[in-house]
Design an enzyme around this catalytic site. Structure first.
Site, short mmCIF file in Angstrom:
data_model
loop_
_atom_site.label_atom_id
_atom_site.label_comp_id
_atom_site.label_asym_id
_atom_site.label_seq_id
_atom_site.Cartn_x
_atom_site.Cartn_y
_atom_site.Cartn_z
N GLY A 46 0.83 -1.20 0.00
CA GLY A 46 0.00 0.00 0.00
C GLY A 46 0.86 1.25 0.00
CD GLN A 51 3.28 5.78 2.58
OE1 GLN A 51 2.32 5.22 2.08
NE2 GLN A 51 4.31 5.11 3.07
CB CYS A 88 5.02 2.13 7.23
SG CYS A 88 4.58 3.65 6.35
CG LEU A 89 6.58 1.05 1.19
CD1 LEU A 89 5.92 1.37 -0.14
CD2 LEU A 89 7.76 0.09 1.00
CG HIS A 130 -0.66 1.20 7.18
ND1 HIS A 130 0.32 0.73 8.02
CD2 HIS A 130 -0.04 2.08 6.35
CE1 HIS A 130 1.48 1.31 7.71
NE2 HIS A 130 1.29 2.13 6.69
CD GLU A 131 -1.23 2.33 2.67
OE1 GLU A 131 -0.80 3.50 2.53
OE2 GLU A 131 -0.50 1.38 2.98
CG HIS A 134 0.06 6.75 5.48
ND1 HIS A 134 1.19 7.25 6.08
CD2 HIS A 134 0.33 5.45 5.22
CE1 HIS A 134 2.11 6.29 6.18
NE2 HIS A 134 1.61 5.18 5.66
NI NI Z 1 2.51 3.31 5.50
#
Ligand code: NI
Length: 164
Positions: A46, A51, A88-89, A130-131, A134
């Site tokens: 995701g 991000q 998480c990236l 999660h997304e 963000h």
């Molecule tokens: Ni993330």
């Protein structure tokens, strides 16, 4: 299409609230395509627009069958509970244990502004939550009840290698 740079924890943009998308134009389509390419390149499940330093309510989720493009997504139903590892990236080389609903239903627009509903369980449900967080400036690290230590993190990858 082009790869976008993924910003990491400490960058103030990750803590800001994203604004709704109102214009469904070529610029939005390009951003969505770039985000998909960036997600695949990073081997993630995701990616949310903040991000890549864009404060708009857009995220991409890989549901195992396709890359869902989620514009102005909202959770409309959730149930059950799951407890598992999350990463998480934008928080590289870290994992934490987070409790999430086991089933999540969302509604979101596509690049043309058409509303759709999507359901997910387990990893997909986790990813929806999660997304979408963000988009409100939140990282999973705030919700994690345990962040893996360096030793636990190392063990995770040693186990993976043995399984491979
Ligand atoms: Ni993330």
């Amino acid at each position: 299409m082009a790869l976008r740079k993924i910003i990491v924890e400490g960058h103030p943009t990750l803590r800001k609230k994203s604004r709704p998308v109102e214009k469904f134009d070529d610029r939005l389509a390009t951003l969505i395509d770039d985000m998909k390419e960036t997600l695949v390149d990073a081997n993630g499940v995701g990616l949310a627009a903040p991000q890549v330093a864009i404060l708009r309510r857009i995220c991409i989720v890989d549901n195992g069958e396709e890359l869902l493009e989620l514009v102005n997504p909202e959770i409309i139903e959730q149930s059950g509970e799951q407890d598992g590892l999350e990463g998480c990236l934008s928080v590289p080389d870290k994992y934490g244990r987070v409790k999430r609903p086991n089933y999540v239903k969302i509604k979101a627009q596509d690049r043309h502004g058409v509303w759709h509903e999507y359901e997910g369980t387990e990893l997909v449900a986790r990813c929806f939550c999660h997304e979408i967080e963000h988009l409100d400036g939140h990282l999973y690290t705030e919700k994690a009840y345990h962040m893996l230590t360096d030793e636990e993190y190392e063990a995770l990858f040693t186990d993976d290698e043995e399984d491979a």
